[in-house]
Design a protein around this motif. Structure first.
Motif, PDB file in Angstrom:
ATOM      1  N   ILE A 160     -10.839   5.884   5.481  1.00 17.75           N
ATOM      2  CA  ILE A 160     -10.604   7.204   4.874  1.00 17.75           C
ATOM      3  C   ILE A 160      -9.158   7.621   5.112  1.00 17.75           C
ATOM      4  N   CYS A 161      -8.718   7.504   6.358  1.00 17.28           N
ATOM      5  CA  CYS A 161      -7.343   7.900   6.686  1.00 17.28           C
ATOM      6  C   CYS A 161      -6.322   7.026   5.973  1.00 17.28           C
ATOM      7  N   LEU A 162      -6.565   5.714   5.956  1.00 14.96           N
ATOM      8  CA  LEU A 162      -5.619   4.808   5.295  1.00 14.96           C
ATOM      9  C   LEU A 162      -5.495   5.156   3.815  1.00 14.96           C
ATOM     10  N   ASN A 163      -6.616   5.397   3.160  1.00 20.59           N
ATOM     11  CA  ASN A 163      -6.587   5.794   1.744  1.00 20.59           C
ATOM     12  C   ASN A 163      -5.701   7.013   1.532  1.00 20.59           C
ATOM     13  N   LYS A 164      -5.848   7.994   2.411  1.00 20.33           N
ATOM     14  CA  LYS A 164      -5.172   9.272   2.215  1.00 20.33           C
ATOM     15  C   LYS A 164      -3.689   9.222   2.569  1.00 20.33           C
ATOM     16  N   VAL A 165      -3.340   8.534   3.648  1.00 20.43           N
ATOM     17  CA  VAL A 165      -1.942   8.587   4.102  1.00 20.43           C
ATOM     18  C   VAL A 165      -1.075   7.503   3.484  1.00 20.43           C
ATOM     19  N   TYR A 166      -1.676   6.517   2.853  1.00 17.03           N
ATOM     20  CA  TYR A 166      -0.954   5.310   2.437  1.00 17.03           C
ATOM     21  C   TYR A 166       0.342   5.618   1.699  1.00 17.03           C
ATOM     22  N   ASN A 167       0.291   6.442   0.704  1.00 15.23           N
ATOM     23  CA  ASN A 167       1.466   6.630  -0.149  1.00 15.23           C
ATOM     24  C   ASN A 167       2.500   7.579   0.446  1.00 15.23           C
ATOM     25  N   GLU A 191     -15.078  -9.657  17.852  1.00 15.96           N
ATOM     26  CA  GLU A 191     -15.771  -9.482  16.582  1.00 15.96           C
ATOM     27  C   GLU A 191     -15.467  -8.125  15.962  1.00 15.96           C
ATOM     28  N   ALA A 192     -15.442  -7.086  16.788  1.00 15.84           N
ATOM     29  CA  ALA A 192     -15.150  -5.745  16.273  1.00 15.84           C
ATOM     30  C   ALA A 192     -13.739  -5.676  15.701  1.00 15.84           C
ATOM     31  N   LEU A 193     -12.789  -6.299  16.390  1.00 16.24           N
ATOM     32  CA  LEU A 193     -11.404  -6.295  15.918  1.00 16.24           C
ATOM     33  C   LEU A 193     -11.273  -7.082  14.623  1.00 16.24           C
ATOM     34  N   ASP A 194     -11.905  -8.247  14.566  1.00 11.76           N
ATOM     35  CA  ASP A 194     -11.868  -9.055  13.345  1.00 11.76           C
ATOM     36  C   ASP A 194     -12.399  -8.277  12.147  1.00 11.76           C
ATOM     37  N   ASP A 195     -13.528  -7.616  12.339  1.00 13.47           N
ATOM     38  CA  ASP A 195     -14.136  -6.863  11.246  1.00 13.47           C
ATOM     39  C   ASP A 195     -13.246  -5.715  10.795  1.00 13.47           C
ATOM     40  N   LEU A 196     -12.693  -4.964  11.754  1.00 13.72           N
ATOM     41  CA  LEU A 196     -11.847  -3.819  11.416  1.00 13.72           C
ATOM     42  C   LEU A 196     -10.583  -4.265  10.691  1.00 13.72           C
ATOM     43  N   LEU A 197      -9.903  -5.278  11.223  1.00 20.46           N
ATOM     44  CA  LEU A 197      -8.661  -5.726  10.595  1.00 20.46           C
ATOM     45  C   LEU A 197      -8.907  -6.308   9.209  1.00 20.46           C
ATOM     46  N   ALA A 198     -10.016  -7.026   9.043  1.00 22.04           N
ATOM     47  CA  ALA A 198     -10.331  -7.592   7.724  1.00 22.04           C
ATOM     48  C   ALA A 198     -10.510  -6.482   6.690  1.00 22.04           C
ATOM     49  N   GLN A 199     -11.220  -5.419   7.072  1.00 17.14           N
ATOM     50  CA  GLN A 199     -11.436  -4.318   6.130  1.00 17.14           C
ATOM     51  C   GLN A 199     -10.139  -3.576   5.820  1.00 17.14           C
ATOM     52  N   LEU A 200      -9.324  -3.361   6.838  1.00 16.85           N
ATOM     53  CA  LEU A 200      -8.059  -2.643   6.636  1.00 16.85           C
ATOM     54  C   LEU A 200      -7.098  -3.440   5.760  1.00 16.85           C
ATOM     55  N   LYS A 201      -7.007  -4.736   5.993  1.00 19.87           N
ATOM     56  CA  LYS A 201      -6.089  -5.546   5.197  1.00 19.87           C
ATOM     57  C   LYS A 201      -6.560  -5.649   3.743  1.00 19.87           C
ATOM     58  N   ALA A 202      -7.863  -5.727   3.537  1.00 15.21           N
ATOM     59  CA  ALA A 202      -8.380  -5.760   2.173  1.00 15.21           C
ATOM     60  C   ALA A 202      -8.053  -4.454   1.455  1.00 15.21           C
ATOM     61  N   ARG A 203      -8.209  -3.332   2.157  1.00 17.33           N
ATOM     62  CA  ARG A 203      -7.906  -2.041   1.550  1.00 17.33           C
ATOM     63  C   ARG A 203      -6.398  -1.890   1.318  1.00 17.33           C
ATOM     64  N   GLN A 204      -5.594  -2.403   2.238  1.00 14.71           N
ATOM     65  CA  GLN A 204      -4.137  -2.359   2.059  1.00 14.71           C
ATOM     66  C   GLN A 204      -3.730  -3.067   0.767  1.00 14.71           C
ATOM     67  N   GLU A 205      -4.349  -4.193   0.484  1.00 10.77           N
ATOM     68  CA  GLU A 205      -4.029  -4.940  -0.742  1.00 10.77           C
ATOM     69  C   GLU A 205      -4.373  -4.125  -1.987  1.00 10.77           C
TER      70      GLU A 205
END
Length: 347
Positions: A160-167, A191-205
């Motif tokens: 949610i935060c990444l979506n809003k602050v990105y630009n 495992e928690a870190l892998d999951d979080l980073l995977a989701q964030l990087k996908a959203r960043q793209e």
């Protein structure tokens, strides 16, 4: 010469009250054209990291300006970049007061603020009113999760935060290392870190395509990590192609402050006592990463030589917060001058 007198006054007040008055004072001086009373010009020392061009490698760490209320005033003090937050999707009060404690005998600070902030929408209002980012200043936005969000749904808050602050951000920092939000540091585990980073990087793209600009993602880690954990985090950073890492946040250790007033308060310890611990983590992380992504060195920088040691340990950039409380704006110039000399020698 002026700041020691100002500090004497503020240190007679409750720490959080003094913080609020002090930040308002910096903004007042900036608005009235007297910011030069607190700061002198700093030595230029351009640095490229995370695909960004920094005018100097000296940054303000997140936490000092949680809501982005004072961006322009802080930028006038000579920082090469400013990081605001930590911000969460919804406003929250944080932990009960008192929650901020000085340990002046050791130049330390303990805080258990608990991500108190006015929410991401309020922060963005402030960012959009500030001149600094419009004029090309580098602004990092540090994001976290709300205390009421279960840890298994933490990724939702970060997205949610990444979506809003990105630009509106020059770069975004993912804070999973504060000791003051229950279970937050669990996100540093494999495992928690892998999951979080995977989701964030996908959203960043997705966001990069949507906005037509690539905004780097940095991860902020704790100093309370063993060698195996450092190696695992370095591996995850490489594997998920993160753009940077900030080492480190505050520590739960009380080494160096034992027996001092306020040392037994709960929370994260920052300032001079965390310098060695954070720098050791930085050095091990730099070895594990082998230059594959830049490190921002944070933790216990109280003078120019401290910052130089962070750079020698592998940092490309540095940040401070507690040192600014103890030393004031002169620290910005001292660190910038020292690093300009050190980095020139390295070239």
């Amino acid at each position: 010469m002026l700041y020691p007198l100002i500090r004497k006054f503020f240190f007679a007040l409750d720490a959080e009250t003094a913080h609020g008055i002090g930040m308002s004072g910096v903004s007042f001086l900036n608005a009235t054209g007297f910011a030069g009373c607190l700061a002198k010009p700093v030595t230029p020392c351009p640095v490229e990291a995370m695909g960004l061009k920094f005018p100097n490698p000296v940054g303000l760490a997140a936490g000092l300006d949680k809501n982005g209320d004072h961006i322009d005033a802080l930028a006038r003090l000579g920082f090469g970049f400013i990081e605001i937050g930590t911000v969460t999707p919804k406003p929250q009060d944080g932990n009960p007061r008192p929650r901020l404690f000085r340990i002046p005998e050791a130049q330390g600070i303990i805080n258990r603020m608990g991500f108190n902030n006015a929410g991401v929408d309020r922060l963005l209002e402030n960012v959009r009113m500030a001149k600094f980012p419009k004029e090309g200043g580098i602004l990092g936005i540090n994001i976290g999760k709300n205390a009421t969000t279960p840890i298994e749904h933490a990724a939702d808050d970060y997205l949610i935060c990444l979506n809003k602050v990105y630009n509106d951000a020059s770069y975004v920092t993912v804070n999973i290392s504060s000791p003051n939000t229950k279970n937050l540091r669990e996100l540093q585990k494999d495992e928690a870190l892998d999951d979080l980073l995977a989701q964030l990087k996908a959203r960043q793209e997705v966001l990069a395509d949507k906005h037509g600009r690539y905004v780097p993602l940095a991860l902020k880690i704790a100093p309370d990590l063993d060698d195996q954990q450092i190696a695992a985090i370095a591996d995850a950073l490489r594997r998920h192609r993160m753009d940077g890492v900030i080492a480190t946040n505050t520590t739960l250790s009380r080494d160096g402050v034992e027996g001092l007033p306020n040392a037994d308060e709960a929370g994260g310890l920052s300032g001079a006592p965390v310098f060695r611990k954070s720098t050791d983590v930085l050095k091990k992380l730099a070895t594990a990463l082998a230059g594959e992504l830049p490190i921002i060195g944070v933790g216990g920088i109280m003078g120019g030589e401290d910052a130089a040691e962070k750079v020698r340990a592998g940092a490309s950039l540095v940040q401070f917060y507690s040192g600014f409380i103890y030393r004031g704006p002169d620290l910005v110039r001292e660190v910038a001058d020292t690093l300009a000399y050190v980095m020139k020698k390295k070239v």
